[in-house]
Design a protein around this motif. Structure first.
Motif, PDB file in Angstrom:
ATOM      1  N   VAL A  13      49.855  43.368  43.573  1.00 59.91           N
ATOM      2  CA  VAL A  13      50.154  42.548  43.309  1.00 59.91           C
ATOM      3  C   VAL A  13      50.525  42.050  41.981  1.00 59.91           C
ATOM      4  CG1 VAL A  13      49.589  39.631  43.594  1.00 59.91           C
ATOM      5  CG2 VAL A  13      49.054  41.460  45.006  1.00 59.91           C
ATOM      6  N   LEU A  14      51.240  41.074  41.060  1.00 56.86           N
ATOM      7  CA  LEU A  14      51.690  40.541  40.103  1.00 56.86           C
ATOM      8  C   LEU A  14      50.625  39.414  40.420  1.00 56.86           C
ATOM      9  CD1 LEU A  14      52.216  41.203  36.941  1.00 56.86           C
ATOM     10  CD2 LEU A  14      54.656  40.252  37.495  1.00 56.86           C
ATOM     11  N   ASP A  15      50.174  39.180  38.874  1.00 58.43           N
ATOM     12  CA  ASP A  15      49.867  37.421  39.236  1.00 58.43           C
ATOM     13  C   ASP A  15      50.119  37.388  37.704  1.00 58.43           C
ATOM     14  OD1 ASP A  15      48.389  34.820  38.999  1.00 58.43           O
ATOM     15  OD2 ASP A  15      46.460  36.117  39.289  1.00 58.43           O
ATOM     16  N   ALA A  16      51.580  36.441  37.578  1.00 55.63           N
ATOM     17  CA  ALA A  16      52.089  37.053  36.081  1.00 55.63           C
ATOM     18  C   ALA A  16      51.160  35.446  35.332  1.00 55.63           C
ATOM     19  CB  ALA A  16      53.596  35.700  36.863  1.00 55.63           C
ATOM     20  N   THR A  17      50.756  34.538  36.388  1.00 56.12           N
ATOM     21  CA  THR A  17      49.676  33.707  35.987  1.00 56.12           C
ATOM     22  C   THR A  17      48.227  33.008  35.744  1.00 56.12           C
ATOM     23  OG1 THR A  17      50.391  31.864  37.385  1.00 56.12           O
ATOM     24  CG2 THR A  17      51.837  31.834  35.708  1.00 56.12           C
ATOM     25  N   ALA A  18      47.763  34.602  35.071  1.00 60.70           N
ATOM     26  CA  ALA A  18      46.040  34.645  35.515  1.00 60.70           C
ATOM     27  C   ALA A  18      45.168  33.685  35.193  1.00 60.70           C
ATOM     28  CB  ALA A  18      46.063  36.136  35.163  1.00 60.70           C
ATOM     29  N   GLY A  19      45.392  32.879  33.942  1.00 59.98           N
ATOM     30  CA  GLY A  19      44.787  31.624  34.016  1.00 59.98           C
ATOM     31  C   GLY A  19      42.612  32.551  33.340  1.00 59.98           C
ATOM     32  N   LEU A  20      41.945  32.147  34.447  1.00 56.46           N
ATOM     33  CA  LEU A  20      40.696  32.612  34.052  1.00 56.46           C
ATOM     34  C   LEU A  20      40.485  33.817  35.700  1.00 56.46           C
ATOM     35  CD1 LEU A  20      38.667  29.646  33.852  1.00 56.46           C
ATOM     36  CD2 LEU A  20      39.601  31.249  32.351  1.00 56.46           C
ATOM     37  N   GLY A  21      41.246  34.275  36.208  1.00 59.13           N
ATOM     38  CA  GLY A  21      41.561  35.533  36.908  1.00 59.13           C
ATOM     39  C   GLY A  21      40.950  35.655  38.347  1.00 59.13           C
ATOM     40  N   ARG A  22      40.741  34.193  39.215  1.00 63.46           N
ATOM     41  CA  ARG A  22      39.837  34.112  40.691  1.00 63.46           C
ATOM     42  C   ARG A  22      40.721  34.855  41.185  1.00 63.46           C
ATOM     43  NH1 ARG A  22      38.727  28.677  37.597  1.00 63.46           N
ATOM     44  NH2 ARG A  22      36.544  28.847  36.858  1.00 63.46           N
ATOM     45  N   ASP A  23      41.606  34.145  41.086  1.00 63.79           N
ATOM     46  CA  ASP A  23      42.858  34.766  42.002  1.00 63.79           C
ATOM     47  C   ASP A  23      42.946  35.384  42.502  1.00 63.79           C
ATOM     48  OD1 ASP A  23      43.182  32.188  43.721  1.00 63.79           O
ATOM     49  OD2 ASP A  23      44.338  31.430  42.035  1.00 63.79           O
ATOM     50  N   ALA A  24      43.469  36.788  41.376  1.00 63.08           N
ATOM     51  CA  ALA A  24      43.408  37.696  41.036  1.00 63.08           C
ATOM     52  C   ALA A  24      42.045  38.645  41.011  1.00 63.08           C
ATOM     53  CB  ALA A  24      43.853  38.140  39.443  1.00 63.08           C
ATOM     54  N   PHE A  25      40.478  37.769  41.202  1.00 62.22           N
ATOM     55  CA  PHE A  25      39.628  38.962  41.720  1.00 62.22           C
ATOM     56  C   PHE A  25      39.556  38.868  43.250  1.00 62.22           C
ATOM     57  CE2 PHE A  25      34.848  39.009  42.230  1.00 62.22           C
ATOM     58  CZ  PHE A  25      34.803  40.220  41.519  1.00 62.22           C
ATOM     59  N   VAL A  26      39.738  37.537  43.477  1.00 59.56           N
ATOM     60  CA  VAL A  26      39.827  37.393  45.283  1.00 59.56           C
ATOM     61  C   VAL A  26      40.693  38.735  45.482  1.00 59.56           C
ATOM     62  CG1 VAL A  26      39.867  36.148  47.658  1.00 59.56           C
ATOM     63  CG2 VAL A  26      38.754  35.281  45.197  1.00 59.56           C
ATOM     64  N   LEU A  27      41.751  38.601  44.498  1.00 59.49           N
ATOM     65  CA  LEU A  27      42.574  39.951  45.879  1.00 59.49           C
ATOM     66  C   LEU A  27      42.410  41.381  45.048  1.00 59.49           C
ATOM     67  CD1 LEU A  27      46.356  38.253  45.352  1.00 59.49           C
ATOM     68  CD2 LEU A  27      45.087  38.416  47.353  1.00 59.49           C
ATOM     69  N   ALA A  28      41.778  41.345  44.395  1.00 56.86           N
ATOM     70  CA  ALA A  28      41.301  43.012  43.513  1.00 56.86           C
ATOM     71  C   ALA A  28      39.777  42.911  44.685  1.00 56.86           C
ATOM     72  CB  ALA A  28      41.022  42.765  42.542  1.00 56.86           C
ATOM     73  N   ALA A  29      39.065  42.587  45.554  1.00 52.99           N
ATOM     74  CA  ALA A  29      38.043  42.600  45.900  1.00 52.99           C
ATOM     75  C   ALA A  29      38.294  42.858  46.961  1.00 52.99           C
ATOM     76  CB  ALA A  29      37.326  41.059  46.077  1.00 52.99           C
ATOM     77  N   LEU A  30      39.312  42.512  47.623  1.00 55.52           N
ATOM     78  CA  LEU A  30      39.872  42.981  48.807  1.00 55.52           C
ATOM     79  C   LEU A  30      40.539  44.465  49.239  1.00 55.52           C
ATOM     80  CD1 LEU A  30      41.174  39.290  50.238  1.00 55.52           C
ATOM     81  CD2 LEU A  30      39.411  40.831  50.794  1.00 55.52           C
ATOM     82  N   GLY A  31      41.023  44.930  48.166  1.00 56.38           N
ATOM     83  CA  GLY A  31      41.183  46.048  47.642  1.00 56.38           C
ATOM     84  C   GLY A  31      42.526  45.364  47.249  1.00 56.38           C
ATOM     85  N   CYS A  32      43.712  44.967  46.672  1.00 53.31           N
ATOM     86  CA  CYS A  32      44.647  44.963  46.067  1.00 53.31           C
ATOM     87  C   CYS A  32      44.707  45.713  44.820  1.00 53.31           C
ATOM     88  CB  CYS A  32      45.353  43.660  46.338  1.00 53.31           C
ATOM     89  SG  CYS A  32      45.860  42.879  47.455  1.00 53.31           S
ATOM     90  N   GLU A  33      45.827  46.329  44.107  1.00 61.32           N
ATOM     91  CA  GLU A  33      46.006  46.343  42.857  1.00 61.32           C
ATOM     92  C   GLU A  33      46.156  44.784  42.360  1.00 61.32           C
ATOM     93  OE1 GLU A  33      45.069  49.613  40.871  1.00 61.32           O
ATOM     94  OE2 GLU A  33      43.565  50.359  42.911  1.00 61.32           O
TER      95      GLU A  33
END
Length: 270
Positions: A110-130
């Protein structure tokens, strides 16, 4: 001791910023951050700025100085709301997970192109996504980098999750247009929405970040570049009642209580 940090939207008023430290042990870190961001630095009592970046034992915080301002904003992947969400948030059943296509053993890049504070990216990484994170606003990127650094130092599960998150301070439109490297299967977008209803500014992050980043008035270009780059789908987070971003219509929608995802599918994940 007043300096204007350049904003990225001509439609948003510039905010004055400065860097400080809570105690002397963090003065060197504050000096280094101020040099990198080209901001003034000094003791808190000597600073005259609307927003302050403060270095302290618990990490880097963004603080508004006006009367009645919201509390400090800090990225914390180790404790607090994100720790609770990691443990009890619903796993792959969460809306962001469903939006990017997690199911069974499928864990897209996944590319989180508008990361902000990273909350959604952290959830996805916690579930196993790079997850590759892009954040173009330097102050927000600094807060996020600090949070990732503390997560790495914490060790254990949180450090493992952080190892799947890579942050790049860069303009998303330019980066996607000139992309080099593995093509992201899914691109996640959460553009700043130009709210007109004052009640939409309740969240303290919104109140602090809007003077810095403004609204993403280039969201149509952002979507266009994402659609050109993603190999499988683009997932766009929107306020539930907001219109879709100008461009091709989404193929599907996921709706929650206050937000929704517009899904632009290209091919099936699997």
């Amino acid at each position: 001791m007043n300096n204007v940090f350049p904003t990225l939207s001509q439609d948003s008023p510039a905010a004055t910023l400065a860097v400080t430290w809570r105690d002397a042990a963090h003065q060197q870190a504050a000096d280094a951050l101020a040099r990198r961001l080209q901001l003034p630095v000094g003791p808190r009592e000597q600073i005259d700025a609307e927003l302050i970046l403060q270095c302290a034992d618990d990490g880097l915080s963004l603080i508004a100085t006006e009367a009645g301002a919201p509390g400090a904003v800090r990225v914390d992947f180790v404790e607090g709301a994100l720790a609770h969400r990691r443990q009890y948030g619903g796993g792959a059943g969460q809306m962001v997970a469903r939006a990017v296509g997690l199911r069974g053993a499928i864990r897209p890049y996944v590319l989180d192109a508008t990361a902000g504070l990273g909350r959604d990216a952290f959830v996805l990484a916690a579930l196993g996504c790079e997850v590759m994170l892009l954040e173009r606003q330097p102050v927000i990127a600094a807060l996020l980098a600090d949070g990732l650094s503390r997560a790495t130092r914490a060790g254990g599960e949180v450090a493992e999750i952080a190892s799947r998150m890579r942050l790049l301070e860069a303009d998303a439109i330019e980066t996607m247009r000139d992309w080099a490297g593995p093509v992201p299967q899914v691109i996640h977008l959460d553009p700043m929405f130009p709210h007109r209803d004052k009640s939409a500014l309740v969240k303290k992050e919104m109140r602090l970040f809007r003077p810095l980043a403004g609204d993403d008035l280039d969201a149509p270009r952002l979507l266009s570049e994402a659609l050109a780059l993603a190999s499988h789908r683009v997932a766009v987070k929107r306020p539930r009642k907001a219109p879709a971003i100008e461009g091709p219509p989404p193929n599907a929608k996921l709706e929650g209580q206050s937000s929704r995802y517009d899904i632009y599918g290209r091919r099936k994940l699997g």
